[in-house]
Design an enzyme around this catalytic site. Structure first.
Site, PDB file in Angstrom:
ATOM      1  N   LYS A 206       0.493  -0.846  -0.185  1.00 28.31           N
ATOM      2  CA  LYS A 206       0.163   0.095  -0.105  1.00 28.31           C
ATOM      3  C   LYS A 206       1.283   1.657   0.329  1.00 28.31           C
ATOM      4  O   LYS A 206       0.895   2.128  -0.862  1.00 28.31           O
ATOM      5  CB  LYS A 206      -0.714  -0.234   1.357  1.00 28.31           C
TER       6      LYS A 206
ATOM      7  N   GLN B 107      -4.127  -0.675   9.344  1.00 21.60           N
ATOM      8  CA  GLN B 107      -4.472  -2.404   8.938  1.00 21.60           C
ATOM      9  C   GLN B 107      -4.769  -3.192  10.189  1.00 21.60           C
ATOM     10  O   GLN B 107      -4.403  -3.309  11.466  1.00 21.60           O
ATOM     11  CB  GLN B 107      -2.556  -3.016   8.727  1.00 21.60           C
TER      12      GLN B 107
ATOM     13  N   ASP C  45     -10.711   3.106   4.330  1.00 21.62           N
ATOM     14  CA  ASP C  45     -11.153   2.079   4.206  1.00 21.62           C
ATOM     15  C   ASP C  45     -12.806   1.476   4.591  1.00 21.62           C
ATOM     16  O   ASP C  45     -13.534   0.937   4.200  1.00 21.62           O
ATOM     17  CB  ASP C  45     -10.555   1.181   5.485  1.00 21.62           C
TER      18      ASP C  45
HETATM   19  N1  GUN Z   1      -6.243  -6.616   6.565  1.00 23.29           N
HETATM   20  C1  GUN Z   1      -6.567  -7.649   5.362  1.00 23.29           C
HETATM   21  N2  GUN Z   1      -7.544  -6.029   4.929  1.00 23.29           N
HETATM   22  C2  GUN Z   1      -7.538  -5.242   4.959  1.00 23.29           C
HETATM   23  C3  GUN Z   1      -8.014  -4.155   4.659  1.00 23.29           C
HETATM   24  O1  GUN Z   1      -9.172  -3.992   3.646  1.00 23.29           O
HETATM   25  N3  GUN Z   1      -8.315  -2.910   5.492  1.00 23.29           N
HETATM   26  C4  GUN Z   1      -7.573  -2.839   7.003  1.00 23.29           C
HETATM   27  N4  GUN Z   1      -7.804  -2.014   7.305  1.00 23.29           N
HETATM   28  N5  GUN Z   1      -6.929  -4.135   7.467  1.00 23.29           N
HETATM   29  C5  GUN Z   1      -7.012  -4.863   6.177  1.00 23.29           C
END
Ligand code: GUN
Length: 299
Positions: free
Chosen positions: A53, A97, A120
């Site tokens: 990311k 995350q 998100d």
């Molecule tokens: N962990 C796995 N997928 C995601 C996601 O889409 N967002 C976040 N914040 N954590 C994750």
């Protein structure tokens, strides 16, 4: 044989549009989209995702910031970090995350993110805006937003008269996916692990979206001939044919057999997966535009 959607190619086209929008924003307003990604602890898989990311954010020309807190960080420390990012005008998107280490409660942390920075799409304000059809001011969870890009490219923006079945009811995917399909005028059924006779519901779908986390659960005789099949599952299964101890990734759909029945299908890997990060970038550039009072681009 179904058309196989190339998720990497479509994700690359979204990223190209994000880059162009970020560049234009910087040239016209002197503002760079800022994305802060917060990770707690040292789970290797989470670090891999977060690094991807952060790398993509840099590639898009964003101000990309990563905060890594130690595994022993307290709820108060994490909350204080989110508060400081909320107050930082250079940051337009905040992503914490998940999963967090077991001693931390994710819900109050996620709900403390300012909704306009919640790239998100997990804040109740953004879930509520999606539920009421307010896509113009809310932010939508990245994976369903990405799956919806596929649906629009195949069927157009208006799904009137089409039956969509979403298998899975999670807050992160199933529920927002169902809302997006409903907003686009599809007739939507949400099926899940407690649904009776799941195959017969699936056979009714013009658009079948599988997000259950069960490897290759959707079989060819669950698929209506000519349907669009979108596979959101990512499951690692043993692959002894590749050598001892080897594994491979499969989706929730038995790809080979379903590809013989569907008219369009997404592969795993290389389908919905690459779209998630692309839509995170899209959400960040959208949030940066809104922060300047500008109408954001659509993706
Ligand atoms: N962990 C796995 N997928 C995601 C996601 O889409 N967002 C976040 N914040 N954590 C994750």
């Amino acid at each position: 044989m179904a058309e196989i959607i190339d998720g990497k190619r479509i994700a690359a086209s979204v990223v190209a549009a994000v880059k162009a929008a970020a560049l234009a924003l910087e040239q016209r307003q002197g503002v760079r989209p800022g994305l802060a990604v917060v990770i707690v602890g040292d789970d290797p898989a989470s670090h891999t995702y977060v690094a991807a990311k952060s790398r993509m954010a840099k590639e898009c020309g964003f101000n990309s910031i990563q905060h890594t807190l130690p595994a022993g960080a307290t709820q108060a420390e994490l909350a204080a970090l989110v508060r400081s990012l909320n107050d930082d005008a250079a940051i337009h998107g905040i992503l914490v995350q998940l999963p967090l280490p077991g001693h931390l409660d994710p819900e109050p942390i996620i709900q403390s993110i300012r909704p306009e920075k919640d790239v998100d799409g997990l804040h109740v304000v953004n879930a509520g805006k999606l539920a009421t059809g307010d896509l113009a001011t809310g932010l939508v969870s990245c994976t369903p937003a990405g799956a919806m890009v596929f649906v629009r490219r195949i069927h157009g923006a208006d799904l009137s008269g089409l039956n969509a079945v979403v298998v899975g009811r999670s807050n992160l995917f199933g529920k927002p996916m169902a809302q997006l399909l409903l907003n686009a005028n599809a007739t939507v059924t949400v099926a899940h692990s407690r649904t009776g006779d799941l195959p017969s519901f699936c056979r009714n779908a013009d658009i079948l979206v599988a997000a259950v986390g069960r490897p290759e659960m959707v079989k060819a005789d669950w698929v209506r001939p000519g349907a669009t099949v979108i596979d959101v599952g990512i499951n690692r299964i043993p692959a002894p044919e590749r050598g001892e101890g080897k594994t491979r990734l499969v989706g929730d759909v038995a790809f080979a057999e379903c590809a013989g029945v569907a008219s369009v299908i997404t592969p795993v890997p290389g389908g919905v997966g690459p779209m998630t990060i692309a839509m995170l970038m899209a959400n960040t550039v959208i949030a940066a535009h809104r922060a300047q009072g500008l109408t954001p681009p659509a993706f």
